[in-house]
Enzyme design. Structure first.
Site, PDB file in Angstrom:
ATOM      1  N   LYS A 130      25.123  71.131  40.010  1.00 37.09           N
ATOM      2  CA  LYS A 130      24.218  70.833  41.127  1.00 37.09           C
ATOM      3  C   LYS A 130      24.967  70.806  42.465  1.00 37.09           C
ATOM      4  O   LYS A 130      24.345  70.593  43.497  1.00 37.09           O
ATOM      5  CB  LYS A 130      23.524  69.483  40.901  1.00 37.09           C
ATOM      6  CG  LYS A 130      22.364  69.545  39.901  1.00 37.09           C
ATOM      7  CD  LYS A 130      21.387  68.407  40.124  1.00 37.09           C
ATOM      8  CE  LYS A 130      20.105  68.604  39.324  1.00 37.09           C
ATOM      9  NZ  LYS A 130      19.058  67.650  39.682  1.00 37.09           N
TER      10      LYS A 130
ATOM     11  N   SER B  49      17.001  62.780  49.611  1.00 32.47           N
ATOM     12  CA  SER B  49      18.458  62.822  49.813  1.00 32.47           C
ATOM     13  C   SER B  49      18.838  64.041  50.638  1.00 32.47           C
ATOM     14  O   SER B  49      19.733  63.973  51.491  1.00 32.47           O
ATOM     15  CB  SER B  49      19.176  62.889  48.463  1.00 32.47           C
ATOM     16  OG  SER B  49      18.915  61.733  47.718  1.00 32.47           O
TER      17      SER B  49
ATOM     18  N   ARG C 240       6.725  60.582  44.967  1.00 31.23           N
ATOM     19  CA  ARG C 240       6.333  60.586  46.376  1.00 31.23           C
ATOM     20  C   ARG C 240       5.062  61.391  46.602  1.00 31.23           C
ATOM     21  O   ARG C 240       4.199  61.005  47.355  1.00 31.23           O
ATOM     22  CB  ARG C 240       7.448  61.201  47.250  1.00 31.23           C
ATOM     23  CG  ARG C 240       8.669  60.346  47.388  1.00 31.23           C
ATOM     24  CD  ARG C 240       9.810  61.154  47.906  1.00 31.23           C
ATOM     25  NE  ARG C 240      10.052  62.288  47.007  1.00 31.23           N
ATOM     26  CZ  ARG C 240      11.041  63.145  47.109  1.00 31.23           C
ATOM     27  NH1 ARG C 240      11.902  63.040  48.090  1.00 31.23           N
ATOM     28  NH2 ARG C 240      11.184  64.126  46.240  1.00 31.23           N
TER      29      ARG C 240
ATOM     30  N   HIS D 143      14.820  55.273  47.239  1.00 36.94           N
ATOM     31  CA  HIS D 143      15.371  54.939  45.918  1.00 36.94           C
ATOM     32  C   HIS D 143      15.487  53.414  45.771  1.00 36.94           C
ATOM     33  O   HIS D 143      15.215  52.866  44.704  1.00 36.94           O
ATOM     34  CB  HIS D 143      16.767  55.553  45.739  1.00 36.94           C
ATOM     35  CG  HIS D 143      16.795  57.047  45.703  1.00 36.94           C
ATOM     36  ND1 HIS D 143      17.650  57.809  46.470  1.00 36.94           N
ATOM     37  CD2 HIS D 143      16.069  57.942  44.971  1.00 36.94           C
ATOM     38  CE1 HIS D 143      17.463  59.088  46.207  1.00 36.94           C
ATOM     39  NE2 HIS D 143      16.506  59.200  45.303  1.00 36.94           N
TER      40      HIS D 143
HETATM   41  O1  PNS Z   1      17.312  62.884  41.178  1.00 39.87           O
HETATM   42  P1  PNS Z   1      17.045  64.081  40.331  1.00 39.87           P
HETATM   43  O2  PNS Z   1      18.093  65.146  40.578  1.00 39.87           O
HETATM   44  O3  PNS Z   1      15.645  64.584  40.473  1.00 39.87           O
HETATM   45  O4  PNS Z   1      17.222  63.589  38.788  1.00 39.87           O
HETATM   46  C1  PNS Z   1      17.043  64.496  37.734  1.00 39.87           C
HETATM   47  C2  PNS Z   1      17.483  63.892  36.391  1.00 39.87           C
HETATM   48  C3  PNS Z   1      18.863  63.275  36.503  1.00 39.87           C
HETATM   49  C4  PNS Z   1      16.502  62.816  35.970  1.00 39.87           C
HETATM   50  C5  PNS Z   1      17.470  65.032  35.348  1.00 39.87           C
HETATM   51  O5  PNS Z   1      18.123  66.148  35.885  1.00 39.87           O
HETATM   52  C6  PNS Z   1      18.178  64.660  34.048  1.00 39.87           C
HETATM   53  O6  PNS Z   1      17.744  63.789  33.340  1.00 39.87           O
HETATM   54  N1  PNS Z   1      19.303  65.359  33.755  1.00 39.87           N
HETATM   55  C7  PNS Z   1      20.106  65.089  32.568  1.00 39.87           C
HETATM   56  C8  PNS Z   1      20.007  66.215  31.544  1.00 39.87           C
HETATM   57  C9  PNS Z   1      18.757  66.042  30.691  1.00 39.87           C
HETATM   58  O7  PNS Z   1      18.566  65.029  30.038  1.00 39.87           O
HETATM   59  N2  PNS Z   1      17.876  67.066  30.698  1.00 39.87           N
HETATM   60  C10 PNS Z   1      16.635  67.002  29.973  1.00 39.87           C
HETATM   61  C11 PNS Z   1      15.489  66.414  30.814  1.00 39.87           C
HETATM   62  S1  PNS Z   1      15.126  67.488  32.183  1.00 39.87           S
END
Ligand code: PNS
Length: 163
Positions: free
Chosen positions: A41, A130, A92, A17
């Site tokens: 989550k 993570s 990745r 990250h």
């Molecule tokens: O590190 P991650 O868990 O892969 O990140 C995922 C993230 C935070 C980018 C995604 O879950 C997110 O944007 N969540 C907020 C809710 C949202 O906007 N949902 C619509 C797009 S999936």
């Protein structure tokens, strides 16, 4: 001014990250690195702990144009609120691509003006996640070099207590 937001669960933030964040900080005027606040989550680290770890990283890496934050609703709404025109994500492997492809389509549906910039992970970090860090730390393995040094001791103790 070009403003980007680097969102994620960051449970915890890894050196993979950090690589993405540094690349983004070099490209944008301001970068918000933002923790997703989503109890569904079941994260190991609270939002407060994750933001504190981000603040330590920003300070110790001297990332002057990076701000920490958290958000609980839609990412595009948070981006609008902070004036960000770009989302930032790391890739990745091909499996990441499929996931990111979907997220991008959803975000563009919600806000046709939003664009996502992707950084390929350093190949040296392509195995890193993570969840790997959590598992290694909880099982007593060494996470040195997998997380930013400023958070290493904190994470080592915290994950050892977690198991
Ligand atoms: O590190 P991650 O868990 O892969 O990140 C995922 C993230 C935070 C980018 C995604 O879950 C997110 O944007 N969540 C907020 C809710 C949202 O906007 N949902 C619509 C797009 S999936």
């Amino acid at each position: 001014m070009k403003i980007g937001v680097y969102p994620g669960s960051f449970d915890p933030f890894t050196i993979g990250h950090l690589d993405v964040l540094k690349n983004a900080a070099g490209l944008f005027d301001v970068v918000y690195v933002a923790v997703l606040n989503n109890s569904a989550k079941s994260p190991v680290f609270s939002v407060e702990e994750r933001v504190e770890m981000l603040d330590r990283i920003i300070e110790s890496e001297g990332l002057k144009n990076v701000r920490s934050g958290s958000f609980g609703g839609l990412l595009v709404d948070y981006a609008k609120q902070i004036g960000a025109q770009y989302l930032i994500r790391g890739l990745r492997a091909i499996t990441d691509f499929e996931y990111e492809f979907q997220i991008d389509a959803v975000n563009r549906h919600l806000d046709p003006g939003i664009r996502t910039v992707y950084f390929m992970a350093n190949p040296a970090h392509s195995f890193l996640s993570s969840s790997n860090v959590r598992e290694i730390g909880e099982m007593g393995g060494s996470i040195e070099g997998l997380v930013p040094h400023c958070n290493y001791h904190y994470l080592r103790e915290r994950l050892a207590r977690q198991k």
